[in-house]
Design an enzyme around this catalytic site. Structure first.
Site, short mmCIF file in Angstrom:
data_model
loop_
_atom_site.label_atom_id
_atom_site.label_comp_id
_atom_site.label_asym_id
_atom_site.label_seq_id
_atom_site.Cartn_x
_atom_site.Cartn_y
_atom_site.Cartn_z
N ARG A 62 -28.31 -28.82 -18.86
CA ARG A 62 -27.58 -29.69 -20.13
C ARG A 62 -26.51 -29.09 -20.70
O ARG A 62 -26.90 -28.39 -20.43
CB ARG A 62 -28.73 -29.41 -20.99
CG ARG A 62 -27.91 -30.52 -22.45
CD ARG A 62 -28.39 -29.98 -23.85
NE ARG A 62 -28.00 -30.92 -24.78
CZ ARG A 62 -27.75 -29.34 -26.00
NH1 ARG A 62 -27.14 -28.95 -25.73
NH2 ARG A 62 -26.34 -30.97 -26.64
N ARG B 236 -16.14 -34.65 -34.58
CA ARG B 236 -16.20 -33.31 -34.05
C ARG B 236 -14.34 -32.49 -34.47
O ARG B 236 -13.17 -32.95 -34.44
CB ARG B 236 -16.55 -32.66 -32.66
CG ARG B 236 -18.02 -33.09 -32.43
CD ARG B 236 -18.31 -32.30 -30.65
NE ARG B 236 -19.25 -32.79 -30.47
CZ ARG B 236 -20.35 -31.56 -30.52
NH1 ARG B 236 -20.30 -29.94 -30.78
NH2 ARG B 236 -21.51 -31.53 -30.24
N LYS C 39 -30.38 -39.27 -28.85
CA LYS C 39 -30.76 -38.46 -29.71
C LYS C 39 -31.18 -39.00 -31.17
O LYS C 39 -29.52 -40.07 -31.55
CB LYS C 39 -29.25 -37.52 -29.55
CG LYS C 39 -29.42 -36.96 -27.92
CD LYS C 39 -28.01 -36.12 -28.13
CE LYS C 39 -28.30 -34.84 -29.00
NZ LYS C 39 -26.49 -33.78 -28.79
N THR D 168 -33.12 -27.79 -31.41
CA THR D 168 -32.07 -27.22 -32.14
C THR D 168 -32.63 -26.10 -32.05
O THR D 168 -34.22 -25.93 -33.56
CB THR D 168 -31.83 -28.23 -32.89
OG1 THR D 168 -31.16 -29.54 -32.22
CG2 THR D 168 -30.33 -27.56 -33.51
#
Length: 537
Positions: A58, A101, A253, A311
């Site tokens: 990834r 972000r 996601k 995660t």
């Protein structure tokens, strides 16, 4: 010796028969995704991670430049080409999507450094682009121009998935002033989240488009689309990829409350789901995350689409050579829930023990798989099947045959990958070797539980039946080299009545013959004949 998978008739009996001294099966069924970063991006480390269990790489394009990841792609492919075993490794990119972000800390602070924020510290976040790469202890850029009007004074801001939490004290024309409520670290490109804030419209940003073009230019295999909250976002990605990117799989996601509530709509258009539990735990109550995880995995299993659990799986291994017992149990439970893939993120990208983390993840996967009782999953899914076509019917029959004869492998010749994906849906207790001439099909099949793809490069035989037999011989040879099967084991062969996708309709059950084969793990080049019909990479 039979593995633990073949010893029980009911789930309760299976659990009661578990024995910590019994060996696990050689073949690992769960795919492992490794996030590539400075801690593991050398050819040596990449090769070690592949040999330890990594099947998909990834690339999180939010963190570094395209130039960096161009080099990473080259090193990944170089590492794979030098392996002593024929392992296919898929490569996927993670695009930012509608998430927010922060920018980059100034060079004077130091590459890869993080600010240590204490309770009571102040920080200004601005949409002024002159600070995009000039973050300091007092001010940082954040990508919030499109949703800036929604940001309200008094809102809580969580960086990444915690613990750093701030409260917005004031707001100006292009900035918000925050005070630290809970201490933590703030670094370049970290996620900036106000829980349950409405994200921007389902449109690709210019950065997303550039990232997708990077994937097209470098012939990558899959896209992990971040912050998907509606099906239109998946369709936007697919539309941009177009004909050139038709082989790329789009994994949506799931990391917001809205995405959880609309997961059926998203699943209908995506190629699979990716449970981003860190951000999900920010947007819903942490104690609800495991419920969402089980529900999402169940829906993906029912639909026959791959699902990734990600995660904080082995988070402590960023710093420590051994995981906590809770982390090991967490990984195992994700596999028991039915996840096709598990993922390492910061553990491999930035951690001190990248290769060790991959080895640990692989070992946990094998142990968890030995505790699976897949027959009840097979029976549940079979009861829900309505009228289906030849390929689907054949897949069900192949899995049932594998259960009944305790087969050690199912081998399937495939073009599109649909047949092994359907076989994987019904969760056989053995490895599925999928022999294909398509590199992208081979790499994308790594998303599906239990599938070991074999990329077959030999020239086609003019006689189609002989060509099929050659590919099956190839698969059997590789399976024996990897010690997935041995002489006398039962295997199920799945083929079609003619060439082309959609023709799968034939099952054969055979006993592995006693044949002289190369020494296990010896590399045989593609142009080196193993016997009259078998060659392999």
């Amino acid at each position: 010796m039979l593995s633990r998978r073949y010893q029980s008739n009911t789930r309760l009996e299976k659990i009661c028969s578990l024995d910590i001294d019994k060996p696990v099966a050689r073949a690992r069924l769960t795919s492992i995704i490794g996030t590539i970063g400075p801690a593991c991006d050398s050819v040596k480390d990449l090769r070690a991670m592949m040999m330890s269990g990594m099947t998909i790489c990834r690339l999180n394009l939010a963190y570094r430049t395209h130039e960096y990841f161009k080099g990473a792609v080259q090193r990944i492919r170089e590492a794979q080409a030098g392996l002593d075993v024929p392992i296919q490794v898929g490569i996927g990119i993670d695009i930012t999507g509608t998430g927010i972000r922060v920018g980059t800390l100034a060079k004077e602070i130091g590459l890869g450094q993080e600010l240590k924020m204490k309770t009571g510290d102040k920080m200004r976040f601005t949409i002024d682009e002159k600070y995009q790469e000039q973050g300091t202890e007092n001010i940082m850029f954040f990508e919030a121009a499109e949703v800036f009007s929604q940001i309200k004074t008094g809102s809580k801001v969580i960086i990444e998935d915690g613990p750093l939490t701030l409260v917005i004290e004031g707001k100006g024309d292009d900035y918000v002033d925050c005070v630290v409520e809970e201490a933590g670290d703030l670094g370049s490109h970290m996620m900036w989240t106000i829980p349950n804030m409405v994200m921007r419209e389902a449109e690709l940003s210019e950065k997303d488009k550039k990232d997708l073009q990077f994937a097209l230019d470098h012939d990558l295999d899959m896209v992990f689309a971040s912050w998907v909250w509606c099906p239109e976002m998946v369709e936007e990605v697919r539309k941009y990829l177009g004909e050139k990117g038709k082989t790329m799989k789009i994994m949506a996601k799931i990391e917001t409350y809205t995405a959880v509530k609309r997961v059926d709509e998203i699943l209908a258009v995506a190629d699979g789901l990716y449970i981003a539990r860190g951000n999900l735990g920010v947007n819903i109550s942490p104690e609800k995350v495991f419920l969402a995880q089980k529900m999402i995995i169940g829906k993906a299993n029912k639909a026959g689409k791959p699902v990734i659990c990600a995660t904080q799986m082995l988070g402590s291994m960023m710093f420590n050579p051994r995981p906590t017992r809770a982390e090991v149990a967490d990984v195992a439970n994700a596999i028991l829930d039915g996840a096709d893939c598990v993922m390492l993120s910061r553990e491999t990208a930035r951690g001190k023990h990248a290769v060790k983390s991959m080895q640990t993840m692989s070992a946990v996967c094998r142990e968890a798989e030995a505790a699976l009782f897949n027959e009840h999953v097979f029976n549940d899914l079979r009861k829900k099947v309505g009228v289906i076509g030849n390929t689907h019917t054949t897949a069900i029959a192949a899995v049932e045959a594998a259960h009944k004869c305790q087969a050690r492998a199912i081998m399937v010749v495939t073009v599109s990958g649909r047949s092994p994906a359907l076989i994987s849906k019904y969760r056989p207790n053995c490895v599925i070797l999928a022999i294909t001439r398509s590199k992208h099909t081979a790499n994308n099949l790594q998303l599906h539980r239990g599938v070991f793809p074999v990329f077959y490069k030999d020239d086609r035989d003019d006689v189609w039946v002989d060509d099929v037999d050659a590919r099956l011989h190839c698969g059997m040879t590789i399976a024996r080299q990897l010690e997935y099967i041995k002489s006398g084991d039962m295997i199920v062969l799945v083929t079609g009545w003619t060439s082309g996708a959609g023709s799968t309709n034939t099952i054969r059950i055979i006993s592995v013959p006693s044949t002289s084969l190369p020494v296990p793990y010896a590399r045989v080049e593609i142009d080196t004949p193993v016997d009259d019909k078998v060659r392999f990479e």
